[in-house]
Design a protein around this motif. Structure first.
Motif: not given
Length: 239
Positions: A102-103, A145-146, A150-154, A183-184
């Motif tokens: 996902w990342a 991921y969307d 998925a809980e992600l960070s950029a 992504s929300a």
């Protein structure tokens, strides 16, 4: 002259010392044979779960949790490394393959945006929350991921000063909007390295589910801004 009794005591003491050393070593580094055995079981489990072939890079022992595991990657992509290990509770084995995937997907999707908005970027990173896929992905198919929310960070880093001006908030706002449109559940952070001042500014913008950013004013209100001393890492004045 040492008597037979003293020799016996010395030998027993030496044996106890060696046993204690062996126990201490195994408690920190694990048992070599068990590392390989568990890693092999994990490899078989991964291939059955995801219907893919994987290669093992290394095996390890997690002394904090007392579990064995390994670092793996898909046979067709050696750069997509993830780890798997013995699980907990109802999970026999756990792995971070979906999270790493996902990342990677997020980084590929946002690349055209940040290259256009910030061509001078020094660092771009995407991160994930570990083991969030346990109840979302049972295999073999991994949703994007969307789709999986998925809980992600950029995270982005630039070597320039931050003056809190409208001109600097404009590209920040634009990039956050682009990422929120994908992504929300992805938060966005920026790190401005002010080498001349020996300070850095860290900006953290919320996920769309927390606060949708529509304007520069929205970004200035919703994103936290903190300045730190580079040498001491101590916070300075609040923006």
């Amino acid at each position: 002259m040492l008597t037979a009794k003293k020799w016996t005591i010395m030998i027993l003491a030496l044996i106890l010392l060696l046993l204690a050393a062996a126990w201490f070593t195994s408690s920190i580094y694990g048992l070599p044979w068990k590392k390989n055995a568990i890693a092999k079981k994990l490899e078989i489990h991964l291939e059955e779960k995801y219907n893919e072939e994987f290669e093992r890079k290394e095996s390890f022992y997690n002394f904090k949790d007392g579990s064995y595991g390994g670092v793996f990657y898909p046979s067709n992509d050696s750069t997509l490394e993830f780890y798997a290990e013995e699980g907990f509770a109802e999970y026999k084995y756990v792995d971070t393959y979906p999270e790493v995937l996902w990342a990677r997907q997020l980084e590929e999707d946002i690349k055209p945006f940040y290259q256009k908005i910030y061509p001078e970027l020094q660092t771009v990173e995407t991160h994930y929350v570990t083991y969030q896929s346990l109840d979302k992905v049972k295999g073999p198919n991994i949703p994007r991921y969307d789709e999986a929310k998925a809980e992600l960070s950029a995270h982005f880093e630039l070597e320039q000063s931050f003056s809190n001006s409208e001109e600097q908030w404009q590209p920040i706002t634009e990039l956050v909007q682009k990422i929120q449109s994908l992504s929300a559940e992805t938060d966005v952070s920026f790190r401005f390295l002010e080498s001349g001042k020996k300070t850095e500014v860290f900006i953290l913008c919320p996920t769309k589910s927390e606060k949708e950013i529509k304007t520069i004013q929205h970004a200035k209100e919703a994103c936290s801004v903190d300045r730190y001393d580079i040498e001491t890492s101590m916070p300075m004045d609040k923006e």
